[in-house]
Structure formats: structure tokens, C-alpha cells
Design an enzyme around this catalytic site. Structure first.
Site, PDB file in Angstrom:
ATOM      1  N   PRO A   2       0.624   5.077   1.426  1.00 50.00           N
ATOM      2  CA  PRO A   2       0.949   6.477   1.743  1.00 50.00           C
ATOM      3  C   PRO A   2      -0.274   7.379   1.588  1.00 50.00           C
ATOM      4  O   PRO A   2      -1.008   7.264   0.617  1.00 50.00           O
ATOM      5  CB  PRO A   2       2.024   6.850   0.715  1.00 50.00           C
ATOM      6  CG  PRO A   2       2.132   5.733  -0.234  1.00 50.00           C
ATOM      7  CD  PRO A   2       1.300   4.590   0.236  1.00 50.00           C
ATOM      8  N   GLU A   3      -0.486   8.224   2.562  1.00 50.75           N
ATOM      9  CA  GLU A   3      -1.565   9.200   2.487  1.00 50.75           C
ATOM     10  C   GLU A   3      -0.975  10.564   2.122  1.00 50.75           C
ATOM     11  O   GLU A   3       0.229  10.703   1.943  1.00 50.75           O
ATOM     12  CB  GLU A   3      -2.313   9.255   3.821  1.00 50.75           C
ATOM     13  CG  GLU A   3      -3.074   7.953   4.093  1.00 50.75           C
ATOM     14  CD  GLU A   3      -4.380   8.193   4.830  1.00 50.75           C
ATOM     15  OE1 GLU A   3      -4.930   9.301   4.747  1.00 50.75           O
ATOM     16  OE2 GLU A   3      -4.855   7.256   5.494  1.00 50.75           O
TER      17      GLU A   3
END
Ligand SMILES: [Zn+2]
Length: 283
Positions: A2-3
């Protein structure tokens, strides 16, 4: 992995279930994730109100009425699932417990928030709220890309001193926090800058132009995440993963989307990570 936009989407999805709500009880099903859990975690996470649910870079910060802050990192494979919210925001029944449900938060409003992480690169820690910025994970972070401290003079000064490729410089969390591989590729494409170009050799004007590009790349992804939140309530209750259209990321061999550019998207490996770019219009 996840960014920042995914983590922000998780945060927004958790708000109705957690912010301002008493955390009645926390279930901890193993002694550690990437690192051991803090001492007496179950006790410290019982009968406390979640005063605020914030984000710093890719970390979720839950400020608690006990004066402590719970820091949560989703790692590579961490997922947050919300079920059983009585306010009608979430339509999901409580699911059957799954193998990698390591931490379950039982909220006073009936919601249940489950942290599932098969690979266990995630992390949780507790620290006094007034010292949260000094936590080892947070102290090293540069300004938030969507915050006021991230501006043109900052980026110009930070890149000027760097002899590394601009791609690596933008991934340096001390220069700008929370910018990951995907959004650096997208930023450099829009800025027309090759990921191989040395950071210190780019003109101040071109560096300055990257600041609003970084913001819009992230804002657009957060928008896409917001749309996914509206959909997810009808799906399985899992937060933060959404379809988003990228211009260069993962498009190796496909035509460049810049009007009139004959280029084909290339992939190179820099510092062990794939960079996608158009050799024709990114210089
Ligand atoms: Zn191109």
C-alpha cells in the site's frame, strides 16, 4: 504494497467506525508482527476512546484518550476490514475469523476492525501522543507531500545536493514522506523527466514544477480511493485497495500516452525496483 493514497483511503474508511468511538477491547492473536507488540498491548488498548485517527506518510496514527498513540503500519500485505457497523455505513456482518487475523479491535459502536497480514511485515506500536513525532519510524520522515512544509524551495534544496538518480531521491523518505515507487514513476512521467537523470543536475524550474505534479498525482489517486470506498461498502468490507489507471506504471511495451509522442514505455531496474518511463518524452 500500500502506498500513501491507499493508506489515506484506509484511514477514511476507518473514520466512521473508529474516530470518536470507544475501543472496548482489543484481541491480539500472536506476540508480534514484524516486531514484537508493545507490552500489555491488550490492556492499553481497552476502554480507551479513539480521539483522532490521523495519517503520517504510510502510517495510521490513532490518538487515544489515554494519552498514547497507536502507530499502525500495513507493511506489504496488511489489510483492514470493517464489519458490523451499526450506523449503517458498513453493511457487512462479522466474518468468520481467518488465519491471519492478528489483531481485532472491538469498538463500542458495534463495529469490528480486523487487521489481517499474511506476510507479517506490518507493525504496531504505542507511544505517548506528545512524543509520537519522535518515534523511530516517524522521526526520519521528511515533510508530507500534501502538507504546507512540502514546497518548491524545499524540493529544490533537497535535490540540489544529490548525485543519485532523481528516482532514488524522490523515494528517499527524508526528502518527501510517503512517496512510493508507483507515484514517483507517474510524477516523473508528467514532469517529462527521465528517472535516470541525476537529481542535482535538474534545473530549479523543472524541480519546482514537480511539486504541484506530486500533489495532483496523489490527490487523483486519493479521489479514486474515495470512489472505491463508496463501492466497498457493498463488497467485502476490506479497505484501501482500488483500481487506478496509471500512465506509465506497469505499462512496459505499451505506447506512450503523451499526444504525438512515438515512444514506447520502457522498464529499467533502479535500486532493485522497476522504473517505468517513456525514453522519448522523459529527458
Ligand atoms: Zn512519451
Amino acid at each position: 504494497m500500500p502506498e500513501l493514497p491507499e493508506v489515506e483511503t484506509v484511514r477514511r474508511g476507518l473514520l466512521p467506525a473508529m474516530e470518536g468511538v470507544v475501543l472496548k477491547r482489543t484481541e491480539v492473536n500472536r506476540p508480534d508482527l514484524r516486531w514484537p507488540f508493545p507490552d500489555r498491548m491488550v490492556e492499553r488498548l481497552s476502554e480507551v476512546r479513539v480521539e483522532r485517527l490521523r495519517r503520517r506518510s504510510k502510517y495510521l496514527l490513532l490518538d487515544l484518550s489515554s494519552g498514547e498513540t497507536l502507530i499502525v503500519h500495513l507493511g506489504m500485505s496488511g489489510r483492514m476490514t470493517v464489519s458490523g457497523d451499526p450506523l449503517g455505513q458498513f453493511l457487512h456482518d462479522h466474518p468468520m475469523p481467518e488465519k491471519h487475523d492478528h489483531v481485532v479491535f472491538h469498538m463500542g459502536n458495534g463495529a469490528r476492525v480486523t487487521f489481517n497480514d499474511p506476510r507479517r511485515f506490518g507493525a504496531m506500536d504505542l507511544i505517548p501522543t506528545d512524543r509520537a513525532d519522535q518515534h523511530k519510524l516517524l522521526a526520519v520522515l521528511g515533510p508530507e507531500p500534501l502538507g504546507n512544509r512540502f514546497d518548491e524551495p524545499h524540493l529544490i534544496a533537497a535535490l540540489k545536493a544529490r548525485n543519485t538518480p532523481v528516482k532514488s531521491a524522490l523515494l528517499d523518505q527524508g526528502i518527501v514522506a510517503g512517496l512510493g515507487n508507483i507515484y514517483v514513476c507517474e510524477t516523473l512521467y508528467r514532469a517529462g523527466i527521465s528517472p535516470r537523470r541525476k537529481a542535482g543536475r535538474i534545473s530549479a524550474a523543472r524541480v519546482a514544477a514537480m511539486v504541484p505534479i506530486i500533489r495532483s498525482v496523489l490527490f487523483e489517486a486519493i479521489e479514486a480511493g474515495g470512489s472505491s470506498l463508496r463501492d466497498f461498502r457493498q463488497a467485502d468490507g476490506e479497505l484501501g485497495y482500488f483500481q487506478h489507471r496509471f500512465d506509465v506504471y506497469d505499462r512496459e511495451g505499451q505506447p506512450c500516452r503523451t499526444p504525438d509522442c512515438p515512444g514506447v514505455i520502457a522498464r529499467i531496474v533502479q535500486s532493485g525496483r522497476s522504473s517505468f518511463y517513456c525514453p522519448s518524452c522523459q529527458r
